[in-house]
Scaffold this motif. Structure first.
Motif, PDB file in Angstrom:
ATOM      1  N   PRO B  69       0.803  -1.230   0.000  1.00 34.95           N
ATOM      2  CA  PRO B  69       0.000   0.000   0.000  1.00 34.95           C
ATOM      3  C   PRO B  69       0.840   1.286   0.000  1.00 34.95           C
ATOM      4  N   TRP B  70       0.347   2.253  -0.783  1.00 31.52           N
ATOM      5  CA  TRP B  70       1.030   3.539  -0.873  1.00 31.52           C
ATOM      6  C   TRP B  70       0.247   4.668  -0.216  1.00 31.52           C
ATOM      7  N   GLY B  71      -0.921   4.377   0.266  1.00 32.02           N
ATOM      8  CA  GLY B  71      -1.739   5.409   0.912  1.00 32.02           C
ATOM      9  C   GLY B  71      -2.863   5.855   0.009  1.00 32.02           C
ATOM     10  N   SER B  72      -3.980   6.225   0.627  1.00 32.61           N
ATOM     11  CA  SER B  72      -5.187   6.501  -0.168  1.00 32.61           C
ATOM     12  C   SER B  72      -5.045   7.739  -1.056  1.00 32.61           C
ATOM     13  N   LEU B  73      -4.334   8.762  -0.592  1.00 30.63           N
ATOM     14  CA  LEU B  73      -4.194   9.969  -1.414  1.00 30.63           C
ATOM     15  C   LEU B  73      -3.378   9.648  -2.671  1.00 30.63           C
ATOM     16  N   ILE B  74      -2.306   8.891  -2.481  1.00 27.82           N
ATOM     17  CA  ILE B  74      -1.483   8.504  -3.633  1.00 27.82           C
ATOM     18  C   ILE B  74      -2.288   7.613  -4.578  1.00 27.82           C
ATOM     19  N   ASN B  75      -3.081   6.722  -4.005  1.00 27.93           N
ATOM     20  CA  ASN B  75      -3.926   5.866  -4.846  1.00 27.93           C
ATOM     21  C   ASN B  75      -4.915   6.687  -5.667  1.00 27.93           C
ATOM     22  N   ILE B  80      -6.451   8.917 -10.892  1.00 33.71           N
ATOM     23  CA  ILE B  80      -6.715  10.018 -11.833  1.00 33.71           C
ATOM     24  C   ILE B  80      -5.761   9.921 -13.024  1.00 33.71           C
ATOM     25  N   ALA B  81      -4.490   9.656 -12.733  1.00 32.04           N
ATOM     26  CA  ALA B  81      -3.467   9.644 -13.789  1.00 32.04           C
ATOM     27  C   ALA B  81      -3.769   8.597 -14.862  1.00 32.04           C
ATOM     28  N   ILE B  82      -4.384   7.488 -14.469  1.00 34.57           N
ATOM     29  CA  ILE B  82      -4.689   6.445 -15.460  1.00 34.57           C
ATOM     30  C   ILE B  82      -6.107   6.589 -15.998  1.00 34.57           C
ATOM     31  N   VAL B 166      -9.453  -2.162 -10.113  1.00 37.43           N
ATOM     32  CA  VAL B 166     -10.516  -1.185  -9.838  1.00 37.43           C
ATOM     33  C   VAL B 166     -10.492  -0.069 -10.889  1.00 37.43           C
ATOM     34  N   ILE B 167      -9.288   0.370 -11.257  1.00 39.42           N
ATOM     35  CA  ILE B 167      -9.188   1.443 -12.258  1.00 39.42           C
ATOM     36  C   ILE B 167      -9.729   0.960 -13.605  1.00 39.42           C
ATOM     37  N   LEU B 168      -9.337  -0.229 -14.016  1.00 42.69           N
ATOM     38  CA  LEU B 168      -9.811  -0.742 -15.315  1.00 42.69           C
ATOM     39  C   LEU B 168     -11.323  -0.945 -15.311  1.00 42.69           C
ATOM     40  N   GLY B 169     -11.840  -1.429 -14.188  1.00 45.73           N
ATOM     41  CA  GLY B 169     -13.293  -1.579 -14.052  1.00 45.73           C
ATOM     42  C   GLY B 169     -13.974  -0.222 -14.170  1.00 45.73           C
ATOM     43  N   SER B 170     -13.377   0.780 -13.560  1.00 43.89           N
ATOM     44  CA  SER B 170     -13.957   2.120 -13.595  1.00 43.89           C
ATOM     45  C   SER B 170     -13.882   2.718 -14.991  1.00 43.89           C
ATOM     46  N   ILE B 171     -12.833   2.384 -15.726  1.00 43.22           N
ATOM     47  CA  ILE B 171     -12.729   2.883 -17.111  1.00 43.22           C
ATOM     48  C   ILE B 171     -13.907   2.333 -17.924  1.00 43.22           C
ATOM     49  N   VAL B 224     -13.383  16.382 -18.579  1.00 33.40           N
ATOM     50  CA  VAL B 224     -12.229  16.373 -17.666  1.00 33.40           C
ATOM     51  C   VAL B 224     -12.687  16.691 -16.241  1.00 33.40           C
ATOM     52  N   ALA B 225     -13.493  17.740 -16.109  1.00 30.20           N
ATOM     53  CA  ALA B 225     -13.922  18.140 -14.755  1.00 30.20           C
ATOM     54  C   ALA B 225     -14.779  17.060 -14.101  1.00 30.20           C
ATOM     55  N   MET B 226     -15.719  16.526 -14.862  1.00 32.54           N
ATOM     56  CA  MET B 226     -16.613  15.511 -14.284  1.00 32.54           C
ATOM     57  C   MET B 226     -15.839  14.242 -13.924  1.00 32.54           C
ATOM     58  N   THR B 227     -14.889  13.879 -14.791  1.00 31.56           N
ATOM     59  CA  THR B 227     -14.106  12.667 -14.517  1.00 31.56           C
ATOM     60  C   THR B 227     -13.226  12.875 -13.284  1.00 31.56           C
ATOM     61  N   LEU B 228     -12.634  14.057 -13.191  1.00 30.37           N
ATOM     62  CA  LEU B 228     -11.814  14.364 -12.010  1.00 30.37           C
ATOM     63  C   LEU B 228     -12.639  14.254 -10.726  1.00 30.37           C
ATOM     64  N   LEU B 229     -13.846  14.823 -10.797  1.00 35.43           N
ATOM     65  CA  LEU B 229     -14.729  14.770  -9.619  1.00 35.43           C
ATOM     66  C   LEU B 229     -15.068  13.321  -9.284  1.00 35.43           C
ATOM     67  N   TRP B 230     -15.354  12.546 -10.318  1.00 32.17           N
ATOM     68  CA  TRP B 230     -15.721  11.146 -10.120  1.00 32.17           C
ATOM     69  C   TRP B 230     -14.554  10.361  -9.517  1.00 32.17           C
TER      70      TRP B 230
END
Lengths: 428, 293
Positions: B69-75, B80-82, B166-171, B224-230
């Motif tokens: 684990p790297w921490g929730s903020l880093i996660n 967001i980056a991916i 989780v990221i791929l599922g979210s994509i 971009v804004a909506m995705t960032l918020l999500w």
């Protein structure tokens, strides 16, 4: 200027309208009691008496499927004895209730009259003054020793025990063992040799299937190792925080017993625990560590065999506790139901295929469902101890589950896991 | 001469304010208030210090050299980056591809892709979990068949892969939104522009670069804004698919807040994370509002 006047008038009208509506509502509510002398209210009072006689109680518990079928037999027995009380049941996981109940209780409300929940949670809510006490309802001497500790604080009993699940060891299919010429081990070395032998059987994915859920199946296995090699004292010490996980004796159990098995691939990756039952039963795996409720989940309970780790003299007995919130609309009837569940209801429950054991001592072996009688005898011969994570509870419980999931797939990180468990343990 | 201020707009705002004050403004203020208290005592910024220095939020001992684990903020940042570029480019690509008339059944395909947005997030999380489950899931099966045995595992059970699952599922879930927005944007671009560009001899890429992309800028800002918020608020999918585990490897801020609140029953720490999360989400929200104005 005129606009302002119009605006002000409109606001005034709005406020007046709101007042009229509000007062209407209030007086409407009060009119039932004030008009009690009128002829029409006589009928109303009669109806009210009738409604009071027919009470519907809401019960929340964790069961569904076959487990629920078994529980509903208890409810049916209660309803048969109390024709004026109807019971409605709702399924909620304890994890979800933990988020709902504190808020409901703070607003002096409750989603049900009788609620099944973790012991530590009941104690905490009781201490906050949200629950009714059972001191005058049940007799502590009639229960197996220590079972009420989890729900007692300052002499007040905030929860009543229902039946309990034991977590006695690894279950296997007798037919599977017979087919491959396997025998239950008598020593640790024989146990390891058995796993090695099973691993070589063609088509076997792993000797032991690891049940996955939020994490409790892994914690049950771990506790069995702690109890076998550390004894009940160590388990109790870990619960009350007097022994740390990084203690050399505790660490040795993990490092010398559990981790080598994980590294050797004797445990599977965590698999969703109910689908693991199916895979294990059809022969993808040979052993499955699970509570006694598994007897009610398999097609043929007579084909079940049980292997406790050799030398095990204690096992976890995890009772289901129930509580009655102060905010119930039917305190008398709710306590009546709670009392039944804590006493005679247990007799009914162990007679079904629930796979549960009685915590009320008045239940006899003959009351049990036939496949559970042997298990009940085994359990009565060992020391029963409380569940580790259920007793500590809170955030640490989730941490324990989560860290074990990590250990299962990365056994090299044992030191990190033990350190995290100590760091996150609730401070006194 | 100064024009007298009219009270009429305020009057029309009144119904909204009546709802906003007790149900939004008061809880927000109460949350900020709670974040400065612990066990009923005012502790200043101590709660913030505790939460921000916790390895649950930022674990610099492990990030980036060791496995999670790297921490929730880093996660959340990795998320967001991916997730952000992936959904934007996938959404845009699909919208462009399915815009062309020669694609038969494009409406049906769009509907299928948009399905991720229609289903409840909890179901989306469950599907994600089973998509990446060894034996049952499509992803490990395909990778296993391709000979990549190291990824023929239950992704949600391993710290190295849980967050990516989780990221791929979210994509998959969010691409439908991006595609729909871009489809609407593409439909609003007059055909004359393309015809003019073709007459001028522009290539397909030049048309995209100089006509389509600039005209889709307002849509991109919204996406971009909506995705960032999500991404910042992501909770349900993680909660169901991994529960933030194993060992906190896929923990995100919203779930961390939930754990403080619901598991630890520590409303003060939960309030701190809520305030941090709100502050972080306000940045893209304000940016979006300003750009649209």
């Amino acid at each position: 200027m005129s606009t302002k006047k119009v605006l002000f008038s409109l606001l005034l009208i709005g406020v007046l309208a709101f007042s009229i509506v509000a007062s209407g509502c209030i007086s409407g509510g009060g009119s039932t009691s004030t008009s009690s002398q009128s002829p029409t209210t006589k009928t109303t009072t009669k109806t009210e008496t009738k409604i009071q006689e027919q009470v519907t109680l809401k019960v929340i518990g964790p069961w569904s499927g076959k487990e629920l079928d078994a529980f509903m037999k208890v409810i049916k027995a209660f309803e048969a004895q109390h024709p004026n009380i109807k019971v409605e049941y709702k399924t909620y996981r304890a994890e979800d209730l933990a988020t709902i109940l504190p808020l409901q209780f703070e607003s002096k409300d409750t989603p049900a009259d009788v609620i099944f929940m973790w012991g530590w949670f009941i104690k905490k809510m009781g201490e906050k003054g949200h629950l009714m006490t059972f001191n005058d309802v049940i007799n502590p001497d009639e229960y197996i020793p220590g079972v009420l500790n989890a729900v007692t604080a300052n002499g007040k009993i905030y929860g009543a025990p229902f039946t309990a699940a034991a977590k006695p060891g690894f279950w296997y299919r007798k037919s599977f063992f017979k087919k491959y010429g396997l025998k239950p081990p008598q020593t640790w070395d024989e146990f390891v040799a058995l796993l090695a032998k099973i691993k070589k059987i063609p088509g076997i994915k792993a000797p032991i299937v690891s049940g996955d859920s939020v994490g409790w199946p892994l914690s049950d296995v771990t506790e069995h190792f702690i109890l076998t090699f550390g004894g009940a004292k160590m388990q109790l010490g870990l619960i009350n925080g007097s022994i740390r996980f990084e203690d050399p004796q505790v660490k040795a159990i993990f490092a010398d017993r559990l981790v080598p098995l994980l590294k050797a691939g004797y445990f599977s990756e965590p698999v969703e625990w109910t689908s693991a039952v199916t895979s294990w039963w059809k022969g993808d795996y040979a052993l499955y560590f699970m509570g006694t409720w598994i007897t009610g989940m398999v097609d043929d309970p007579n084909d079940l065999g049980l292997i406790s780790l050799p030398g095990c003299k204690a096992m976890v007995l995890a009772p289901d506790y129930l509580m009655v919130p102060k905010y119930t609309a039917h305190p008398k009837e709710a306590m009546e139901l709670a009392k039944f569940l804590a006493t005679e209801g247990q007799r009914v429950h162990v007679g079904t295929n629930s796979g549960k054991l009685a915590t009320w001592k008045k239940v006899t072996i003959d009351d049990y469902w036939a496949p559970m009688r042997d298990v009940a005898k085994i359990v009565s011969n060992v020391e029963a101890v409380p569940d580790l994570d259920d007793s500590v509870g809170g955030e640490w419980q989730k941490t324990f589950w989560d860290q074990l999931k990590l250990l299962w797939v990365q056994p090299d990180r044992l030191n990190d896991v033990l350190k995290t468990l100590d760091d996150k343990f609730p401070k006194k | 001469m100064r024009r007298p201020r009219s009270l009429i707009p305020l009057f029309f705002l009144l119904p909204a304010l009546i709802l906003l004050v007790p149900f939004v403004i008061y809880p927000v203020l109460k949350t900020i208030y709670l974040s400065f208290f612990l066990e009923g005592k005012f502790v200043g910024l101590a709660n913030y210090k505790h939460v921000l220095l916790s390895s649950d939020i930022i674990n610099l001992d492990r990030f980036p050299t060791k496995s999670p684990p790297w921490g929730s903020l880093i996660n959340n940042v990795i998320f967001i980056a991916i997730h952000l570029p992936s959904t934007i480019f996938l959404g845009l690509g699909l919208a462009l591809l399915l815009k062309r008339e020669e694609v038969k059944g494009s409406s049906l395909i769009k509907s299928i892709i948009f399905l991720g947005m229609v289903i409840p997030m909890i179901v989306g999380g469950l599907i994600t979990r089973f998509l990446f489950e060894k034996g049952a899931g499509v992803v490990p099966s395909i990778l296993g068949a391709l000979g990549i045995k190291s990824l023929d595992i239950t992704w949600t059970a391993f710290p190295q892969t849980a967050l990516f699952a989780v990221i791929l599922g979210s994509i998959w879930i969010w691409t439908g939104f991006s595609m729909l927005m871009y489809s609407a944007g593409l439909a609003s671009i007059p055909r004359d522009y393309y015809e003019a560009a073709l007459i001028d001899g522009a290539s397909r890429f030049q048309i995209f670069r100089n006509v389509t992309w600039p005209l889709l800028k307002p849509i991109t800002i919204v996406v971009v804004a909506m995705t960032l918020l999500w991404d910042l608020k992501i909770f349900d999918v993680v909660y169901v698919a991994t529960g933030g585990g194993p060992g906190g490897a896929s923990m995100v801020l919203a779930l961390q807040m939930w754990d403080y609140f619901a598991r630890e029953l520590n409303y003060n720490y939960a309030a701190v994370v809520a305030v941090l999360l709100t502050t972080l989400t306000l940045i893209p929200a304000m940016w979006l509002i300003r750009r649209r104005e």
